[in-house]
Design an enzyme around this catalytic site. Structure first.
Site, mmCIF file in Angstrom:
data_model
loop_
_atom_site.group_PDB
_atom_site.id
_atom_site.type_symbol
_atom_site.label_atom_id
_atom_site.label_comp_id
_atom_site.label_asym_id
_atom_site.label_seq_id
_atom_site.Cartn_x
_atom_site.Cartn_y
_atom_site.Cartn_z
ATOM 1 N N ARG A 1 0.874 2.001 -17.525
ATOM 2 C CA ARG A 1 -0.281 1.505 -16.749
ATOM 3 C C ARG A 1 -1.182 0.779 -17.722
ATOM 4 N NH1 ARG A 1 -4.011 4.512 -12.313
ATOM 5 N NH2 ARG A 1 -2.192 3.872 -11.118
ATOM 6 N N CYS B 1 -4.328 3.287 -0.797
ATOM 7 C CA CYS B 1 -3.557 3.777 -1.947
ATOM 8 C C CYS B 1 -4.261 4.939 -2.651
ATOM 9 C CB CYS B 1 -3.290 2.637 -2.909
ATOM 10 S SG CYS B 1 -4.785 1.804 -3.469
ATOM 11 N N ASP C 1 -8.338 -0.878 -0.026
ATOM 12 C CA ASP C 1 -8.347 -0.328 -1.387
ATOM 13 C C ASP C 1 -9.793 -0.393 -1.868
ATOM 14 O OD1 ASP C 1 -7.720 0.427 -3.991
ATOM 15 O OD2 ASP C 1 -6.809 -1.488 -4.547
ATOM 16 N N ARG D 1 4.601 8.939 -3.182
ATOM 17 C CA ARG D 1 4.717 8.361 -4.524
ATOM 18 C C ARG D 1 5.787 9.128 -5.309
ATOM 19 N NH1 ARG D 1 0.380 5.727 -6.776
ATOM 20 N NH2 ARG D 1 1.878 5.230 -8.429
ATOM 21 N N GLN E 1 3.407 1.514 -5.888
ATOM 22 C CA GLN E 1 2.548 1.850 -4.757
ATOM 23 C C GLN E 1 3.016 1.115 -3.494
ATOM 24 O OE1 GLN E 1 -0.506 3.977 -4.736
ATOM 25 N NE2 GLN E 1 0.152 3.822 -2.608
ATOM 26 N N HIS F 1 0.944 -3.516 -8.408
ATOM 27 C CA HIS F 1 1.215 -2.078 -8.399
ATOM 28 C C HIS F 1 2.475 -1.866 -7.536
ATOM 29 C CE1 HIS F 1 0.457 2.072 -8.866
ATOM 30 N NE2 HIS F 1 -0.648 2.235 -8.176
HETATM 31 N N1 NVA Z 1 -7.091 -1.605 -7.099
HETATM 32 C C1 NVA Z 1 -7.224 -0.268 -7.637
HETATM 33 C C2 NVA Z 1 -5.977 0.517 -7.350
HETATM 34 C C3 NVA Z 1 -6.030 1.940 -7.830
HETATM 35 C C4 NVA Z 1 -4.774 2.673 -7.558
HETATM 36 C C5 NVA Z 1 -7.496 -0.352 -9.125
HETATM 37 O O1 NVA Z 1 -6.834 -1.126 -9.815
HETATM 38 O O2 NVA Z 1 -8.381 0.366 -9.608
HETATM 39 N N1 CP Z 2 -2.849 5.090 -6.131
HETATM 40 C C1 CP Z 2 -2.837 5.316 -7.455
HETATM 41 O O1 CP Z 2 -2.142 4.654 -8.224
HETATM 42 O O2 CP Z 2 -3.624 6.359 -7.838
HETATM 43 P P1 CP Z 2 -3.990 6.780 -9.335
HETATM 44 O O3 CP Z 2 -4.906 5.720 -9.882
HETATM 45 O O4 CP Z 2 -4.653 8.106 -9.177
HETATM 46 O O5 CP Z 2 -2.731 6.868 -10.132
#
Ligand code: NVA
Ligand code: CP
Length: 314
Positions: free
Chosen positions: A100, A268, A228, A296, A130, A127
């Site tokens: 990540r 998500c 989101d 997931r 997801q 992502h």
């Molecule tokens: N768009 C959000 C998704 C989190 C799973 C972020 O990048 O923070």
């Molecule tokens: N939806 C998702 O990726 O959640 P986290 O940021 O908690 O991993």
């Protein structure tokens, strides 16, 4: 080496196979519990996470491998070691790596130099784990015994909010690749970016999405409403201004009523209740957010199984 950086990294047949295996793994979590026996997977996080980190850690262990949780701060990455050297060295120890990161190029660079599968656990650009999970969650809801991608062709999915975000990009790529209707509703200042259009072009995909700044018009006849957070990780700075611009795109009960009566709500997570979604919607009967979060685990196990099958020849 086959990686999973974008949904388009798997062929449509491989995605269908991955979805079907997800259903089997969900029915029996111990199925394939020795698939990765004697292997070790790493999780390398530059950003925070609850679902991705825990579901991968549990899932990889359920497939029989050990897991090593790493983060950029506690490795030499934070002191400037190159991605190339990190990828080559980690490939000598590990059998796969979930990453990540902020910049998407970090993933591309890892994938270029690693001799183990690299799995995208979210970047600023997309992502894919997801969105594949989200698709599984919908298909499972429409038919719990037969998850077929063809079902998506009759559905209208509407994404509301920051349509320039990583989740919006993930849906844009998925709709072009898997050929289903996607409407994105958001303010003009957060419309889909050139970067995602470039990606569609480089994958030779025809866009299937439509953008509108009118949320009420967008949700007419919608089968799915998706949102989101309005401020993604790493996007902090002009939060208050951004939230004010995004306010008309909140998913609330009055917007839900304009969609199909049986429309489903997805998010998500994590959610900021009172911002992009109201409590009545997220906790309401049309919300399937916790199935989505659970899935997931099953979907990612299946992605790893698919990569491991495809990489056997290497
Ligand atoms: N768009 C959000 C998704 C989190 C799973 C972020 O990048 O923070
Ligand atoms: N939806 C998702 O990726 O959640 P986290 O940021 O908690 O991993």
């Amino acid at each position: 080496m086959k990686h999973f950086i974008h949904i388009t990294d798997l062929s449509i047949e491989e995605i269908q196979e991955t979805l079907e295996r997800t259903l089997l793994l969900k029915k029996n979590r111990t199925d394939q519990n020795s698939l990765l026996r004697n292997q070790t997977y790493g999780l390398l996080f530059y950003k925070r996470s609850t679902r991705t980190r825990v579901s991968f850690e549990v899932g990889i262990q359920e497939l029989g491998a050990n897991v090593l949780a790493l983060d950029s701060q506690n490795t030499q990455i934070s002191r400037g070691e190159s991605i190339k050297d990190t990828a080559i060295v980690l490939s000598r120890y590990l059998h796969g790596l979930v990453i990540r990161s902020h910049e998407h190029n970090v993933l591309n660079e890892f994938a270029k130099h690693a001799s183990m599968p690299i799995i995208n656990g979210l970047t600023d650009f997309n992502h894919p784990c997801q969105v594949l999970t989200d698709i599984f969650t919908l298909l499972e809801r429409y038919d719990p015994e037969n998850v077929s991608l063809s079902v998506l062709k009759n559905k209208k999915i509407v994404f509301l909010g920051d349509t320039a975000s990583n989740m919006a990009n993930s849906w844009i790529l998925a709709s072009a690749y898997l050929d289903f209707e996607l409407v994105l509703a958001g303010p003009k200042s957060y419309e889909p970016t050139d970067e995602i259009i470039k990606k569609l072009n480089s994958d030779k995909l025809i866009p299937k999405h439509r953008f509108t700044s009118n949320p009420s018009e967008a949700v007419i006849d919608a089968d799915v409403l998706y949102t989101d957070v309005w401020v993604s990780m790493g996007d902090e700075g002009n939060e208050n201004e951004k939230k004010a611009i995004l306010k008309p795109y909140q998913v609330n009960s009055s917007l839900m009523k304009k969609a199909c009566p049986e429309a489903l709500f997805l998010h998500c997570l994590p959610a900021h209740v009172g911002e992009e979604v109201t409590r009545s919607v997220i906790e309401g009967p049309q919300s399937i957010i916790y199935d989505q979060a659970e899935n997931r685990l099953h979907t990612q196990k299946s992605i790893i199984a698919e990569l491991s099958r495809l990489n056997l020849k290497y």
